[in-house]
Design a protein around this motif. Structure first.
Motif, PDB file in Angstrom:
ATOM      1  N   VAL A 105     -37.332 -64.799  77.120  1.00  0.00           N
ATOM      2  CA  VAL A 105     -38.358 -65.594  78.247  1.00  0.00           C
ATOM      3  C   VAL A 105     -37.863 -65.912  79.348  1.00  0.00           C
ATOM      4  CG1 VAL A 105     -39.480 -67.951  77.900  1.00  0.00           C
ATOM      5  CG2 VAL A 105     -39.577 -66.280  76.008  1.00  0.00           C
ATOM      6  N   PHE A 106     -36.599 -66.598  79.391  1.00  0.00           N
ATOM      7  CA  PHE A 106     -35.958 -67.039  80.750  1.00  0.00           C
ATOM      8  C   PHE A 106     -35.828 -66.087  81.636  1.00  0.00           C
ATOM      9  CE2 PHE A 106     -34.291 -70.879  78.237  1.00  0.00           C
ATOM     10  CZ  PHE A 106     -34.830 -71.825  79.023  1.00  0.00           C
ATOM     11  N   VAL A 107     -35.349 -64.793  81.286  1.00  0.00           N
ATOM     12  CA  VAL A 107     -35.430 -63.738  81.974  1.00  0.00           C
ATOM     13  C   VAL A 107     -36.892 -63.467  82.931  1.00  0.00           C
ATOM     14  CG1 VAL A 107     -35.011 -61.294  82.513  1.00  0.00           C
ATOM     15  CG2 VAL A 107     -33.272 -62.606  81.280  1.00  0.00           C
ATOM     16  N   ALA A 108     -37.832 -63.581  82.197  1.00  0.00           N
ATOM     17  CA  ALA A 108     -39.156 -63.281  82.180  1.00  0.00           C
ATOM     18  C   ALA A 108     -39.706 -64.104  83.222  1.00  0.00           C
ATOM     19  CB  ALA A 108     -40.025 -62.895  81.264  1.00  0.00           C
ATOM     20  N   LEU A 109     -39.461 -65.520  82.983  1.00  0.00           N
ATOM     21  CA  LEU A 109     -39.728 -66.371  83.938  1.00  0.00           C
ATOM     22  C   LEU A 109     -39.251 -66.200  85.321  1.00  0.00           C
ATOM     23  CD1 LEU A 109     -40.150 -69.491  81.615  1.00  0.00           C
ATOM     24  CD2 LEU A 109     -41.887 -68.048  82.678  1.00  0.00           C
ATOM     25  N   TYR A 110     -37.920 -65.916  85.354  1.00  0.00           N
ATOM     26  CA  TYR A 110     -37.006 -65.784  86.608  1.00  0.00           C
ATOM     27  C   TYR A 110     -37.518 -64.599  87.404  1.00  0.00           C
ATOM     28  CZ  TYR A 110     -33.163 -65.037  89.700  1.00  0.00           C
ATOM     29  OH  TYR A 110     -32.331 -65.075  90.820  1.00  0.00           O
ATOM     30  N   LEU A 111     -37.821 -63.465  86.469  1.00  0.00           N
ATOM     31  CA  LEU A 111     -38.527 -62.356  87.363  1.00  0.00           C
ATOM     32  C   LEU A 111     -39.848 -62.970  87.899  1.00  0.00           C
ATOM     33  CD1 LEU A 111     -37.429 -59.554  85.121  1.00  0.00           C
ATOM     34  CD2 LEU A 111     -36.524 -59.987  87.336  1.00  0.00           C
ATOM     35  N   LEU A 112     -40.539 -63.505  87.102  1.00  0.00           N
ATOM     36  CA  LEU A 112     -41.878 -63.912  87.682  1.00  0.00           C
ATOM     37  C   LEU A 112     -41.959 -64.913  89.003  1.00  0.00           C
ATOM     38  CD1 LEU A 112     -45.097 -64.159  87.267  1.00  0.00           C
ATOM     39  CD2 LEU A 112     -44.785 -66.009  85.789  1.00  0.00           C
ATOM     40  N   TYR A 131     -31.932 -56.135  91.564  1.00  0.00           N
ATOM     41  CA  TYR A 131     -31.521 -55.144  90.373  1.00  0.00           C
ATOM     42  C   TYR A 131     -32.736 -54.458  89.754  1.00  0.00           C
ATOM     43  CZ  TYR A 131     -29.707 -52.861  86.494  1.00  0.00           C
ATOM     44  OH  TYR A 131     -29.467 -51.650  85.569  1.00  0.00           O
ATOM     45  N   PHE A 132     -33.714 -55.450  89.363  1.00  0.00           N
ATOM     46  CA  PHE A 132     -35.213 -55.012  88.947  1.00  0.00           C
ATOM     47  C   PHE A 132     -35.850 -54.400  89.865  1.00  0.00           C
ATOM     48  CE2 PHE A 132     -39.357 -56.171  87.497  1.00  0.00           C
ATOM     49  CZ  PHE A 132     -39.283 -55.572  86.056  1.00  0.00           C
ATOM     50  N   LYS A 133     -35.952 -54.738  91.179  1.00  0.00           N
ATOM     51  CA  LYS A 133     -36.988 -53.918  92.287  1.00  0.00           C
ATOM     52  C   LYS A 133     -36.253 -52.478  92.408  1.00  0.00           C
ATOM     53  CE  LYS A 133     -37.047 -56.345  95.731  1.00  0.00           C
ATOM     54  NZ  LYS A 133     -37.120 -56.809  96.982  1.00  0.00           N
TER      55      LYS A 133
END
Length: 137
Positions: A105-112, A131-133
């Motif tokens: 959840v924290f990773v998803a919120l950070y990416l958002l 890294y995600f991009k």
């Protein structure tokens, strides 16, 4: 030459008796040996939903090793120690799954946050967004 099922069952009783003190093994009557054979034949330990038994044979060792992983519904009653251990394992598993979910959840919120362009600490980044991009370019 193949053995029939009766010979194999008799062999199991013999093996069991051979592992006992000879005096005790000799004290079994015919009826008691037949009762042992009946109990051995009705064992239900082979019917598992998951029965994984890989064997590892290394060419430079004279032995082979095996691992057994069985899974299924437990049909026997548990001792107090087993109940306590099961409760601890359940709680530890729950804690681990909970921590992993919170982390996701924290990773998803950070990416958002990064996708929306929100910069909470100016000039600081974990590099996770870059890294995600890069995965999708």
């Amino acid at each position: 030459m193949t053995r029939n099922r009766s010979d194999q069952q008799h062999t199991h009783v013999k093996q069991l008796l051979n592992k006992m003190d000879p005096e005790v093994a000799a004290s079994f009557s015919y009826k008691q040996r037949k009762a042992l054979q009946k109990v051995i034949n009705t064992r239900d330990w082979r019917g598992h939903a998951i029965d994984f038994r890989p064997t590892l044979a290394l060419p430079f060792l004279p032995w082979s090793f095996y691992i057994v992983f069985l899974g299924g519904v437990n049909r026997r009653s548990l001792t107090n120690t087993e109940r306590f251990t099961a409760a601890i394992v359940f709680l530890a598993s729950l804690l681990i799954v909970g921590l992993v979910l919170i982390g996701l959840v924290f990773v998803a919120l950070y990416l958002l946050k990064s996708w929306l362009g929100i910069d909470i600490f100016a000039g600081e980044s974990l590099g996770l967004w870059d890294y995600f991009k890069a995965l999708f370019e």
